[in-house]
Design a protein around this motif. Structure first.
Motif, PDB file in Angstrom:
ATOM      1  N   VAL A 115       0.835  -1.200   0.000  1.00  0.00           N
ATOM      2  CA  VAL A 115       0.000   0.000   0.000  1.00  0.00           C
ATOM      3  C   VAL A 115       0.871   1.252   0.000  1.00  0.00           C
ATOM      4  O   VAL A 115       0.481   2.295  -0.549  1.00  0.00           O
ATOM      5  CB  VAL A 115      -0.968  -0.004   1.200  1.00  0.00           C
ATOM      6  CG1 VAL A 115      -2.009  -1.082   1.067  1.00  0.00           C
ATOM      7  CG2 VAL A 115      -0.215  -0.148   2.523  1.00  0.00           C
ATOM      8  N   THR A 116       2.032   1.171   0.599  1.00  0.00           N
ATOM      9  CA  THR A 116       2.954   2.312   0.609  1.00  0.00           C
ATOM     10  C   THR A 116       3.447   2.617  -0.796  1.00  0.00           C
ATOM     11  O   THR A 116       3.568   3.790  -1.188  1.00  0.00           O
ATOM     12  CB  THR A 116       4.151   2.027   1.539  1.00  0.00           C
ATOM     13  OG1 THR A 116       3.679   1.734   2.852  1.00  0.00           O
ATOM     14  CG2 THR A 116       5.088   3.225   1.602  1.00  0.00           C
ATOM     15  N   ASP A 117       3.729   1.576  -1.568  1.00  0.00           N
ATOM     16  CA  ASP A 117       4.144   1.775  -2.961  1.00  0.00           C
ATOM     17  C   ASP A 117       3.040   2.462  -3.757  1.00  0.00           C
ATOM     18  O   ASP A 117       3.295   3.366  -4.558  1.00  0.00           O
ATOM     19  CB  ASP A 117       4.477   0.427  -3.619  1.00  0.00           C
ATOM     20  CG  ASP A 117       5.718  -0.226  -3.039  1.00  0.00           C
ATOM     21  OD1 ASP A 117       6.684   0.498  -2.752  1.00  0.00           O
ATOM     22  OD2 ASP A 117       5.721  -1.456  -2.869  1.00  0.00           O
ATOM     23  N   ILE A 118       1.808   2.025  -3.540  1.00  0.00           N
ATOM     24  CA  ILE A 118       0.674   2.622  -4.254  1.00  0.00           C
ATOM     25  C   ILE A 118       0.534   4.099  -3.907  1.00  0.00           C
ATOM     26  O   ILE A 118       0.348   4.954  -4.778  1.00  0.00           O
ATOM     27  CB  ILE A 118      -0.625   1.863  -3.925  1.00  0.00           C
ATOM     28  CG1 ILE A 118      -0.556   0.435  -4.468  1.00  0.00           C
ATOM     29  CG2 ILE A 118      -1.842   2.592  -4.499  1.00  0.00           C
ATOM     30  CD1 ILE A 118      -1.711  -0.449  -4.057  1.00  0.00           C
ATOM     31  N   LEU A 119       0.658   4.419  -2.620  1.00  0.00           N
ATOM     32  CA  LEU A 119       0.512   5.802  -2.170  1.00  0.00           C
ATOM     33  C   LEU A 119       1.645   6.688  -2.671  1.00  0.00           C
ATOM     34  O   LEU A 119       1.418   7.803  -3.157  1.00  0.00           O
ATOM     35  CB  LEU A 119       0.456   5.841  -0.643  1.00  0.00           C
ATOM     36  CG  LEU A 119       0.315   7.224  -0.006  1.00  0.00           C
ATOM     37  CD1 LEU A 119      -1.020   7.851  -0.402  1.00  0.00           C
ATOM     38  CD2 LEU A 119       0.439   7.130   1.509  1.00  0.00           C
ATOM     39  N   ASN A 120       2.875   6.188  -2.562  1.00  0.00           N
ATOM     40  CA  ASN A 120       4.041   7.024  -2.863  1.00  0.00           C
ATOM     41  C   ASN A 120       4.432   7.046  -4.332  1.00  0.00           C
ATOM     42  O   ASN A 120       5.017   8.028  -4.805  1.00  0.00           O
ATOM     43  CB  ASN A 120       5.248   6.558  -2.037  1.00  0.00           C
ATOM     44  CG  ASN A 120       5.069   6.822  -0.549  1.00  0.00           C
ATOM     45  OD1 ASN A 120       4.288   7.690  -0.154  1.00  0.00           O
ATOM     46  ND2 ASN A 120       5.778   6.074   0.267  1.00  0.00           N
ATOM     47  N   LYS A 121       4.135   5.970  -5.061  1.00  0.00           N
ATOM     48  CA  LYS A 121       4.591   5.881  -6.451  1.00  0.00           C
ATOM     49  C   LYS A 121       3.464   5.866  -7.474  1.00  0.00           C
ATOM     50  O   LYS A 121       3.715   5.996  -8.668  1.00  0.00           O
ATOM     51  CB  LYS A 121       5.433   4.605  -6.637  1.00  0.00           C
ATOM     52  CG  LYS A 121       6.605   4.475  -5.678  1.00  0.00           C
ATOM     53  CD  LYS A 121       7.284   3.126  -5.856  1.00  0.00           C
ATOM     54  CE  LYS A 121       8.327   2.860  -4.794  1.00  0.00           C
ATOM     55  NZ  LYS A 121       8.912   1.497  -4.932  1.00  0.00           N
ATOM     56  N   GLY A 122       2.237   5.684  -7.021  1.00  0.00           N
ATOM     57  CA  GLY A 122       1.110   5.585  -7.948  1.00  0.00           C
ATOM     58  C   GLY A 122       0.758   6.911  -8.594  1.00  0.00           C
ATOM     59  O   GLY A 122       1.084   7.983  -8.075  1.00  0.00           O
ATOM     60  N   ASN A 123       0.053   6.835  -9.734  1.00  0.00           N
ATOM     61  CA  ASN A 123      -0.344   8.046 -10.460  1.00  0.00           C
ATOM     62  C   ASN A 123      -1.843   8.286 -10.376  1.00  0.00           C
ATOM     63  O   ASN A 123      -2.416   8.976 -11.214  1.00  0.00           O
ATOM     64  CB  ASN A 123       0.083   7.944 -11.922  1.00  0.00           C
ATOM     65  CG  ASN A 123      -0.633   6.813 -12.651  1.00  0.00           C
ATOM     66  OD1 ASN A 123      -1.256   5.947 -12.031  1.00  0.00           O
ATOM     67  ND2 ASN A 123      -0.539   6.798 -13.972  1.00  0.00           N
TER      68      ASN A 123
END
Length: 206
Positions: A115-123
């Motif tokens: 979920v951290t990847d989605i929040l920090n790297k998602g568009n």
């Protein structure tokens, strides 16, 4: 944006037979919140052990990490993500299963997504899915009308084209699009029926 675009490639694996103490040491050394548990053979599934598993199942009960094994607290089989899965589907998968991270696997372990990847790297902030779907829907409706005019309303190509429109409308509705009184297919069928009636009236008048 897909899972492979935002996943963390740095991932550590551990054997299910390893002790929890060994898992903790590896997590501390690598600065990780989860370890992927290796399959024991080709037909076996991947597992996952997380910081939450260790905290809730070992530390919270004062159990000895030296005597507990990873297989005692891990989740196996674990939810896995295909590297080509679109970001919003990864997020929906997490929401539906209540998990926070999963290994990214296609024949082999490629990374881990959280979920951290989605929040920090998602568009998803810059490019909301609904706007994309609305553009796709507009194009699909235009294509379906054109195909219908060229191949006939009952042709296989026309039916498949309108099936795509129905699918896009349903997905747009899931993301919050207002539901129209009639679907695009129903609207087109109604218009086509009116046109046919008008044409018939003209011919009879002539």
């Amino acid at each position: 944006m897909r899972a492979k675009h935002i996943m963390t490639q740095e991932v550590a694996t551990i054997r299910g037979a390893a002790t929890v103490e060994e898992a903790v040491k590896l997590m501390r050394l690598k600065g990780l919140r989860a370890l992927i548990v290796e399959p024991r053979h080709n037909g076996d599934a991947y597992g996952i052990v997380t910081e939450t598993d260790i905290t809730y199942k070992v530390a919270a009960y004062g159990k000895d990490p030296k005597r507990m094994h990873v297989f005692d607290i891990m989740t196996k089989p674990c939810v896995v993500v295909n590297p080509d899965l679109d970001l919003e589907y990864v997020a929906r998968l997490f929401a539906n299963t209540g998990i926070r991270r999963a290994p990214v696997i296609e024949k082999e372990l490629l990374g881990i997504i959280s979920v951290t990847d989605i929040l920090n790297k998602g568009n998803f902030v810059e490019k909301p899915k609904l706007l994309f779907l609305q553009k796709e829907l507009h194009k699909a409706i235009s294509d379906a009308r054109s195909i219908s005019a060229n191949y006939g309303e009952d042709s296989k190509r026309t039916i498949e084209a309108w099936d795509l429109v129905d699918e896009l409308e349903a997905e747009a509705g899931y993301y919050g699009a207002a539901k129209p009184e009639k679907t695009a297919r129903e609207t087109f069928a109604h218009q086509a029926g009116n046109n046919a009636n008008n044409q018939q009236s003209v011919e009879q008048t002539a």
